[in-house]
Design a protein around this motif. Structure first.
Motif, PDB file in Angstrom:
ATOM      1  N   GLY A 173     -12.478   6.890   0.040  1.00  0.00           N
ATOM      2  CA  GLY A 173     -11.445   5.875  -0.138  1.00  0.00           C
ATOM      3  C   GLY A 173     -10.230   6.427  -0.869  1.00  0.00           C
ATOM      4  N   TRP A 174     -10.468   7.240  -1.895  1.00  0.00           N
ATOM      5  CA  TRP A 174      -9.376   7.875  -2.644  1.00  0.00           C
ATOM      6  C   TRP A 174      -8.561   8.782  -1.733  1.00  0.00           C
ATOM      7  N   TRP A 175      -9.255   9.529  -0.895  1.00  0.00           N
ATOM      8  CA  TRP A 175      -8.590  10.402   0.074  1.00  0.00           C
ATOM      9  C   TRP A 175      -7.738   9.564   1.022  1.00  0.00           C
ATOM     10  N   ASP A 176      -8.315   8.460   1.508  1.00  0.00           N
ATOM     11  CA  ASP A 176      -7.598   7.608   2.453  1.00  0.00           C
ATOM     12  C   ASP A 176      -6.388   6.946   1.797  1.00  0.00           C
ATOM     13  N   LEU A 194      -7.102   8.412   6.878  1.00  0.00           N
ATOM     14  CA  LEU A 194      -8.109   9.123   7.651  1.00  0.00           C
ATOM     15  C   LEU A 194      -8.551   8.282   8.845  1.00  0.00           C
ATOM     16  N   PRO A 195      -9.086   8.927   9.883  1.00  0.00           N
ATOM     17  CA  PRO A 195      -9.626   8.164  11.025  1.00  0.00           C
ATOM     18  C   PRO A 195     -10.770   7.257  10.571  1.00  0.00           C
ATOM     19  N   ALA A 247       0.043  -9.178  -9.052  1.00  0.00           N
ATOM     20  CA  ALA A 247      -0.493  -7.843  -8.805  1.00  0.00           C
ATOM     21  C   ALA A 247       0.494  -6.777  -9.269  1.00  0.00           C
ATOM     22  N   ARG A 248       0.119  -6.077 -10.335  1.00  0.00           N
ATOM     23  CA  ARG A 248       0.902  -4.911 -10.761  1.00  0.00           C
ATOM     24  C   ARG A 248       0.341  -3.633 -10.166  1.00  0.00           C
ATOM     25  N   ILE A 249      -0.878  -3.720  -9.608  1.00  0.00           N
ATOM     26  CA  ILE A 249      -1.472  -2.616  -8.865  1.00  0.00           C
ATOM     27  C   ILE A 249      -2.539  -3.195  -7.944  1.00  0.00           C
ATOM     28  N   PHE A 250      -2.711  -2.588  -6.779  1.00  0.00           N
ATOM     29  CA  PHE A 250      -3.758  -2.984  -5.853  1.00  0.00           C
ATOM     30  C   PHE A 250      -4.978  -2.098  -6.048  1.00  0.00           C
ATOM     31  N   MET A 251      -6.105  -2.600  -5.589  1.00  0.00           N
ATOM     32  CA  MET A 251      -7.364  -1.882  -5.722  1.00  0.00           C
ATOM     33  C   MET A 251      -7.391  -0.618  -4.875  1.00  0.00           C
ATOM     34  N   GLY A 252      -6.849  -0.706  -3.667  1.00  0.00           N
ATOM     35  CA  GLY A 252      -6.898   0.429  -2.751  1.00  0.00           C
ATOM     36  C   GLY A 252      -8.273   0.588  -2.134  1.00  0.00           C
ATOM     37  N   ASP A 253      -8.372   1.467  -1.136  1.00  0.00           N
ATOM     38  CA  ASP A 253      -9.657   1.722  -0.481  1.00  0.00           C
ATOM     39  C   ASP A 253     -10.670   2.315  -1.443  1.00  0.00           C
TER      40      ASP A 253
END
Length: 326
Positions: free
Chosen positions: A91-94, A99-100, A194-200
């Motif tokens: 998820g961090w990489w994405d 990524l596919p 939201a001051r930041i999103f969770m992300g993948d």
């Protein structure tokens, strides 16, 4: 040392998570890791992403502490942590370089297989292990799909973790407390503004963690595994039925979209706070249903879980019709 007060651990780890979220926000701003507004998004301001790394690191700190306090469980906790690192890592990489979908899914399946292996080793029940593998793979992706408005993924996971903690004996409940603490520290940065999103990195990890907690509860309690999914059912129903409808209509279901009921509600004029509040309320009601089911026989628990799921499915269908123009 072993007589840990759960609420004290919750507050201490929540503080760790809050500090890490603040640091993640600074990192994201410096690296320009931003989610920009668009047709397939529910926000209107460019916002940093990747704050869910705080939840992941907090969970890993909790797991390390557990390994020190309970050496006999260290190997199992290490395997659990390895799966978490796999899901969070991809998820961090994405979050940094998309990524596919197939590559991400393969990593999710590997992490889910580690969880399934732990359950198989603990119970010798291959069917229970296979079910956890399927549930974990699904939840990793469903939590990602449901992470589209302020506070919804973290808030619902907080309720789910605490509800599972309430039905597990100590010290196993502490793992659920650790997950709840990570969410509690992150949420002030994500809800109501939201001051930041969770992300993948965070959404996938939360799906993995929730599946792991349900799997752990299935091993250390006599509660039917279907009943353990009751506090998570609102996400399962919205994401599951929405994705099924997209598949049946021939759409590319893995692509980003705004067809989930929670997304359509926002497009119809509901605020993020209102929609998130509804899902958290459903989670709280689900937690109460789970608590009540503990006194029932396993087959009755399964029946209650199916009835709860059917009720949520009917609610989803009604809202889908009412919001069909959005």
């Amino acid at each position: 040392m072993r007589d840990i007060q759960p609420w004290l651990a919750l507050l201490a780890l929540a503080l760790v998570s809050a500090v890490l979220t603040w640091l993640a926000r600074r990192y994201a701003l410096r690296r320009q890791l931003l989610d920009h507004p668009g047709e397939r998004r529910s926000h209107h301001v460019a916002t940093p992403r990747g704050g869910g790394i705080a939840i992941v690191v907090t969970a890993l700190v909790g797991l390390a502490a557990g390994a020190l306090l309970y050496p006999a469980a260290a190997a199992h906790l290490a395997m659990f942590a390895a799966g978490l690192v796999l899901v969070a890592g991809i998820g961090w990489w994405d979050d940094h370089r998309p990524l596919p979908a197939v590559r991400r899914l393969l990593v999710h399946m590997l992490a889910s297989a580690l969880l399934a292996g732990l359950v198989w080793q603990a119970t010798g029940n291959a069917l229970q292990a296979v079910l956890l593998f399927l549930v974990a793979t699904a939840l990793v992706n469903l939590w990602n799909f449901m992470d589209g408005i302020n506070g919804i993924a973290g808030g619902y996971a907080l309720v789910g973790a605490l509800s599972l903690a309430a039905v597990m004996p100590m010290p196993f409940a502490l793992l659920a407390v650790v997950v709840a603490a990570g969410c509690l520290g992150f949420l002030p940065f994500n809800f109501p503004r939201a001051r930041i999103f969770m992300g993948d990195v965070g959404s996938g990890a939360l799906g993995y963690l929730m599946a792991a907690l349900a799997g752990l509860a299935s091993v250390v309690t006599s509660i039917h595994w279907l009943a353990l999914l009751i506090p998570l059912s609102a996400f399962i129903v919205d994401a599951g039925f929405t994705l099924s409808s997209r598949m049946l209509s021939g759409q590319r279901w893995m692509e980003p979209h705004t067809q989930h009921v929670y997304q359509r509600a926002v497009k119809a004029g509901w605020s993020h706070t209102q929609v998130t509040g509804v899902y958290i309320l459903l989670g709280l009601v689900g937690a109460a249903v789970l608590a009540l089911s503990v006194r029932l026989a396993p087959l009755q628990q399964a029946g209650l879980a199916l009835a709860w799921g059917a009720l949520l499915a009917c609610l989803w269908a009604v809202m889908r019709v009412r919001l069909r123009n959005y």
